[in-house]
Design an enzyme around this catalytic site. Structure first.
Site, short mmCIF file in Angstrom:
data_model
loop_
_atom_site.label_atom_id
_atom_site.label_comp_id
_atom_site.label_asym_id
_atom_site.label_seq_id
_atom_site.Cartn_x
_atom_site.Cartn_y
_atom_site.Cartn_z
N GLY A 10 0.82 -1.20 0.00
CA GLY A 10 0.00 0.00 0.00
C GLY A 10 0.86 1.25 0.00
O GLY A 10 1.92 1.29 0.61
N THR A 136 4.86 1.41 6.29
CA THR A 136 3.48 0.96 6.44
C THR A 136 2.78 1.84 7.44
O THR A 136 3.34 2.16 8.49
CB THR A 136 3.37 -0.52 6.89
OG1 THR A 136 2.02 -0.77 7.33
CG2 THR A 136 4.30 -0.83 8.03
N ASP A 138 0.47 1.01 9.29
CA ASP A 138 0.16 0.24 10.49
C ASP A 138 1.36 0.13 11.43
O ASP A 138 1.21 -0.29 12.58
CB ASP A 138 -0.28 -1.18 10.10
CG ASP A 138 -1.58 -1.20 9.32
OD1 ASP A 138 -2.32 -0.20 9.38
OD2 ASP A 138 -1.85 -2.20 8.64
N ARG A 173 -25.31 11.04 19.49
CA ARG A 173 -25.10 9.62 19.17
C ARG A 173 -23.76 9.14 19.73
O ARG A 173 -23.03 9.87 20.39
CB ARG A 173 -25.15 9.41 17.66
CG ARG A 173 -26.50 9.75 17.05
CD ARG A 173 -26.49 9.52 15.55
NE ARG A 173 -27.76 9.90 14.94
CZ ARG A 173 -28.01 9.84 13.64
NH1 ARG A 173 -27.07 9.39 12.81
NH2 ARG A 173 -29.18 10.21 13.16
N GLY A 181 -5.72 -1.29 10.18
CA GLY A 181 -4.90 -1.99 11.17
C GLY A 181 -5.39 -3.42 11.29
O GLY A 181 -6.18 -3.73 12.18
N ARG A 182 -4.96 -4.29 10.38
CA ARG A 182 -5.45 -5.67 10.38
C ARG A 182 -4.84 -6.49 11.50
O ARG A 182 -5.53 -7.22 12.19
CB ARG A 182 -5.12 -6.33 9.03
CG ARG A 182 -5.85 -5.72 7.86
CD ARG A 182 -5.47 -6.41 6.56
NE ARG A 182 -6.13 -5.80 5.42
CZ ARG A 182 -5.95 -6.20 4.17
NH1 ARG A 182 -5.13 -7.21 3.91
NH2 ARG A 182 -6.58 -5.60 3.18
N GLU A 234 -9.55 -2.10 12.28
CA GLU A 234 -10.30 -2.94 11.34
C GLU A 234 -10.12 -4.43 11.64
O GLU A 234 -10.97 -5.25 11.32
CB GLU A 234 -9.91 -2.65 9.90
CG GLU A 234 -8.49 -3.03 9.54
CD GLU A 234 -8.22 -2.99 8.06
OE1 GLU A 234 -9.16 -3.14 7.25
OE2 GLU A 234 -7.04 -2.81 7.69
N ARG A 287 -4.16 7.43 4.43
CA ARG A 287 -2.89 7.40 3.70
C ARG A 287 -2.90 8.36 2.51
O ARG A 287 -1.98 8.34 1.69
CB ARG A 287 -2.57 5.99 3.22
CG ARG A 287 -3.60 5.40 2.28
CD ARG A 287 -3.08 4.20 1.48
NE ARG A 287 -2.27 3.28 2.21
CZ ARG A 287 -2.59 2.00 2.46
NH1 ARG A 287 -3.75 1.52 2.04
NH2 ARG A 287 -1.76 1.21 3.11
#
Length: 367
Positions: A10, A136, A138, A173, A181-182, A234, A287
């Site tokens: 990415g 990255t 992340d 709300r 961020g897997r 995520e 990003r």
């Protein structure tokens, strides 16, 4: 010497400053620089006997080619998520080596995340001179405290989180803001802390909704303006999720079989508490755009260090930031482990909040 550069995985802000730094540093040494387009996929698209394919996926990088690119996000070399060992035709490492020989490339500098740099380590193991540069958003490459793109991603996230407060408050709300961020929740952890959100759910710690939802409801009720904000990685898991092998989150968003974790959390909030939600996936906005000052600085420094290592003949290295200092480690260091949040030191899993206030003696980014 003739060196090659590619970017893989990415895109992140800070890649172009690094490319500029590499090119200018190499030119000062009298070297030629060739850029390879579309990462390792570009190599697979080159037929060494076909000048047209070479022209389509490479170009000479000189001072004019990199003029002003440090102010731009993304990568002028474009990118792909290809590992030549795992394509449908089988392992094509030999083809990559053939292209390098045919084009007279003496060494490669590769800019990428875990996937791109794993093949870089493999290429180095075949005896080809390689220097790798970790990037990255992340920040999850093992062996370095910092990867290009992380600071800008956090900055973008904090800006967006704070902007979303206005509509969340106006409608009274609970905002659920999902960040990339897997495998690692570091981006969410730091962005949530800097934006001072109510709760942050990271990829490393499953969220028990019987605990989390009452906390969010109480957060909302405690404010005269009657709203609350929750940030979630995520790759986070909810107590209501069925056991999964992680393959779904590894797919692109259009190919996933179920809603993202932010959507799933918001549904549970509304069903169990009756409180309305605002759901936002920041995704690629994290990003997008130009790099911040930190990623420009690290990009310039990593690029310069990579060329210095080549000049000294120190091949098979990955540039790194460790304890606030620029260093370099063996290129295969990233293969030795995975990088994730130190939960015991940096996160309170009982209340879903960052624990980042004990900072004496710690480096700037608190690792």
């Amino acid at each position: 010497m003739r060196i090659g550069i590619l970017t893989g995985g990415g895109d992140v802000p800070g890649l172009n400053p690094c490319i500029r730094s590499i090119v200018l540093s190499a030119i000062d040494l009298g070297w030629d620089v060739t850029g390879f387009r579309k990462g390792w996929q570009g190599f697979l698209n080159i037929d060494p006997g076909d000048p047209a394919s070479i022209a389509a996926f490479t170009y000479r990088l000189d001072r004019e080619a990199v003029r002003g690119i440090d102010r731009m996000g993304g990568t002028i070399l474009h990118t792909s998520r290809t590992d030549p060992r795992t394509v449908k035709e089988g392992d094509r490492t030999d083809h990559v080596l053939c292209v390098l020989k045919a084009l007279g490339i003496d060494a490669m500098i590769t800019l990428g995340g875990d996937g791109t740099l794993r093949f870089s380590a493999h290429l180095s193991a075949q005896g080809f001179p390689v220097i790798s540069v970790p990037k990255t958003m992340d920040n999850d490459v093992h062996g370095t405290d910092y990867c290009i793109g992380f600071s800008t991603a956090v900055s973008r996230s904090v800006e967006a989180i704070n902007a979303l407060r206005t509509t969340t408050e106006s409608h009274e709300r609970i905002a659920v803001i999902e960040l990339f961020g897997r495998r690692s929740g570091e981006t969410a952890l730091l962005a949530g802390f800097l934006a001072q959100v109510d709760r942050t759910i990271i990829a490393e710690v499953p969220a028990d909704l019987d605990i989390l939802l009452p906390l969010l409801a109480a957060d909302r009720a405690s404010r005269p303006s009657n709203y609350a904000v929750c940030v979630i990685s995520e790759g986070a898991r909810l107590s209501t999720d069925a056991a999964a092998d992680g393959s779904d989150i590894a797919q692109s968003a259009t190919k996933r079989g179920k809603a993202g974790v932010g959507q799933r959390l918001a549904r549970q909030i509304e069903e169990r508490t009756g409180i309305g939600t605002v759901v936002q996936e920041l995704a690629y906005l994290m990003r997008a755009g130009e790099p911040d000052a930190m990623d420009r600085m690290v990009g310039f420094a990593f690029g310069g260090l990579a060329v210095q290592l080549l000049q000294r003949g120190e091949y098979g290295r990955m540039v790194a930031l460790i304890d606030g200092n620029y260093q370099h480690v063996p290129i295969d260091t990233l293969l030795a482990g995975t990088k994730s949040v130190d939960v015991s030191a940096l996160y309170d899993s009982g209340v879903y909040r960052a624990r980042l206030l004990r900072v004496e003696g710690m480096p700037m980014f608190l690792y």
